[in-house]
Motif scaffolding. Sequence first.
Motif, PDB file in Angstrom:
ATOM      1  N   TYR A  25      38.681  40.047  30.986  1.00  0.00           N
ATOM      2  CA  TYR A  25      39.657  40.829  31.727  1.00  0.00           C
ATOM      3  C   TYR A  25      39.363  40.833  33.226  1.00  0.00           C
ATOM      4  O   TYR A  25      40.276  40.916  34.033  1.00  0.00           O
ATOM      5  N   ASP A  27      38.785  39.960  36.991  1.00  0.00           N
ATOM      6  CA  ASP A  27      39.229  38.840  37.812  1.00  0.00           C
ATOM      7  C   ASP A  27      38.567  38.818  39.183  1.00  0.00           C
ATOM      8  O   ASP A  27      38.968  38.067  40.049  1.00  0.00           O
ATOM      9  N   GLY A  96      46.911  33.231  32.957  1.00  0.00           N
ATOM     10  CA  GLY A  96      47.055  34.676  33.101  1.00  0.00           C
ATOM     11  C   GLY A  96      46.158  35.444  32.140  1.00  0.00           C
ATOM     12  O   GLY A  96      45.787  34.961  31.084  1.00  0.00           O
ATOM     13  N   ILE A  97      45.838  36.680  32.543  1.00  0.00           N
ATOM     14  CA  ILE A  97      44.895  37.483  31.764  1.00  0.00           C
ATOM     15  C   ILE A  97      45.479  37.875  30.413  1.00  0.00           C
ATOM     16  O   ILE A  97      44.795  37.841  29.396  1.00  0.00           O
ATOM     17  N   GLY A  98      46.763  38.254  30.406  1.00  0.00           N
ATOM     18  CA  GLY A  98      47.368  38.703  29.155  1.00  0.00           C
ATOM     19  C   GLY A  98      47.265  37.655  28.067  1.00  0.00           C
ATOM     20  O   GLY A  98      46.849  37.932  26.940  1.00  0.00           O
ATOM     21  N   THR A 100      45.189  35.139  27.957  1.00  0.00           N
ATOM     22  CA  THR A 100      43.791  34.927  27.604  1.00  0.00           C
ATOM     23  C   THR A 100      43.309  35.968  26.601  1.00  0.00           C
ATOM     24  O   THR A 100      42.636  35.649  25.618  1.00  0.00           O
ATOM     25  N   MET A 101      43.688  37.237  26.867  1.00  0.00           N
ATOM     26  CA  MET A 101      43.278  38.306  25.951  1.00  0.00           C
ATOM     27  C   MET A 101      43.881  38.083  24.576  1.00  0.00           C
ATOM     28  O   MET A 101      43.242  38.327  23.552  1.00  0.00           O
TER      29      MET A 101
ATOM     30  N   ARG B 292      49.314  44.744  37.754  1.00  0.00           N
ATOM     31  CA  ARG B 292      48.106  44.648  36.920  1.00  0.00           C
ATOM     32  C   ARG B 292      48.120  45.684  35.812  1.00  0.00           C
ATOM     33  O   ARG B 292      47.354  45.594  34.862  1.00  0.00           O
ATOM     34  N   ASP B 295      48.380  44.480  32.274  1.00  0.00           N
ATOM     35  CA  ASP B 295      47.106  43.960  31.744  1.00  0.00           C
ATOM     36  C   ASP B 295      46.216  45.099  31.257  1.00  0.00           C
ATOM     37  O   ASP B 295      45.603  45.030  30.195  1.00  0.00           O
ATOM     38  N   GLY B 298      47.653  46.457  28.261  1.00  0.00           N
ATOM     39  CA  GLY B 298      47.517  45.433  27.222  1.00  0.00           C
ATOM     40  C   GLY B 298      46.131  45.483  26.617  1.00  0.00           C
ATOM     41  O   GLY B 298      45.957  45.236  25.414  1.00  0.00           O
ATOM     42  N   ALA B 299      45.128  45.831  27.449  1.00  0.00           N
ATOM     43  CA  ALA B 299      43.768  45.961  26.917  1.00  0.00           C
ATOM     44  C   ALA B 299      43.723  47.074  25.882  1.00  0.00           C
ATOM     45  O   ALA B 299      43.074  46.938  24.834  1.00  0.00           O
TER      46      ALA B 299
END
Lengths: 220, 317
Positions: A25, A27, A96-98, A100-101, B292, B295, B298-299
């Motif tokens: 998560y 960055d 993108g992070i989403g 990847t998660m 952000r 994200d 989303g976590a």
Amino acid sequence: MQHLSLDIAQVLAGGLVLVSFMLLYQDRLSGLINTFALHAVVLTLSVAWQAYVQNAPHLYLTAAIALIFKAAIIPFSLHAIVKRLRIHRTVEVVGGIGLTMFVGMFLMGLSLVVMLPATAAADPLAREDLAFALAIVLLGLLMMVTRRNAVSQIIGFMSLENGLILAAAGANGMPLVVEISVALSVLVAFIVIGIFLFRIRERFDTVDLFELDRVRGERQ
Amino acid sequence: MTFLFDLFAQGAQMALVLALSPLLIGFTRKVKARLLRRRGPPLLQPWYDLLRLLKKEVVLAEDASWLYRAAPYVIFATTWVAAALVPTFATGLMFSWTADLIALAALLGAGRFFLALAGMDVGTSFGGIGSSRETMFGSLAEPATIMIAFIVSLIAGSTQLSEVAAYMASDFELRVSVLFALIGLIIVAIAENGRIPVDNPATHLELTMVHEAMILEYSGRHLAVIELAAAMKLLLYVSLIACVFFPFGLARHDASLEAMGYGVVFYVVKLFVAGFLLALFETSTAKMRVFRVPDFLGAALMLGLLGTLLVFVTRSL
């Protein structure tokens, strides 16, 4: 007592997976290095708990190595190097992070599905740990794949290696764990320094702040 | 007689959440100010603000509809009902059979819906921005809440908060999925209450404001009621986390007055701890970009999903 010890081992291993997700998560480089230090601390706790449960003193040594090397020395030197080389502070993430998660979650599910039937004969303590360890290894690989920055790739590699140590500690009767982890730590340190200096030199030439000054015409 | 006592206990809980929620906000502000080496407003300042707002005249925009005038009361009512249903100092109170995790999510969702409508009602651009962002965050926060509710109810075998709290208090086990649920719920709580990494509760001047943008046009008693509802929402999340994950000192519904008193003391201590930790967290992080936030939420959703997965895995062991 048996039940509680199993619970604690599970929570620590699960916490390690959680910190792996935190690594995915992050960055920013400094945050990434700090999270990696946390990863190493959780690994230390997990291995030390295994040592306590199994009455295996040599695992304490493994835990100590993890704490000294990975939670203190390597993060500290990474911070120093990042500072000295004036690397750009953000990490580029592919996809993108989403996303990847999401892939990370898929990998976690995959490792549970694969590991639990495969180790049906082993005792529950080792089973759960092995599943989590595989998840950590896969997440480390994912991190190496999705990051373009040398520093975060190295951190991904080292978190992968943390997963391997967790797996080794969870399995009974591995007296070679200590030697292997020492060897791996030294190896990792070499890889870190080596890859670092080479990759940095060829990639981050233009991210130098002095370069920007030159372009703006403030210095010749 | 027992019926009267039960009614009294339930009423006490409703009054308690109403009275304590501005104090929680005040305490958090006080701690934040202290951490920033300022003196900070008095602890009762949110209450003074509310009373002042209640005395003031309501200024309405020319093209405000009936919805605009009705929305504050709807928001206040839904939030108050939701906050009063969560067990604070005792489990199994009179109306606790309605205190269902899914029902709580629905009540809060209804409040959010009306707040977003009210933000768009007058037609200023700020209200529209706030509403669209609120719904964007809500579309991520609500699934995360539901997933976390699934984890908790799968473990405790019930979605009723009183039973969940009783189960967690009696059968204490460390579980990975409970850890995940706790962290996910904290993330959701921070996002839902517009605390610092997501939204700044102390300013009207930020481009990234969410909650403040929607209520920018409100004044007088409407604003007082909305502010009180926002304070109660924060208290609701704190008491939810406290009763599910830290159910120490909760009294039984048939306990004596003395035990109930101890429950109240425990509850206030929990609130103090939560307010202090919130202030500490807010002063140590910076606000994130609006883009952000998905994200971040989303976590929470991911933790909920993983936790649910792990519940089934640990069952099979």
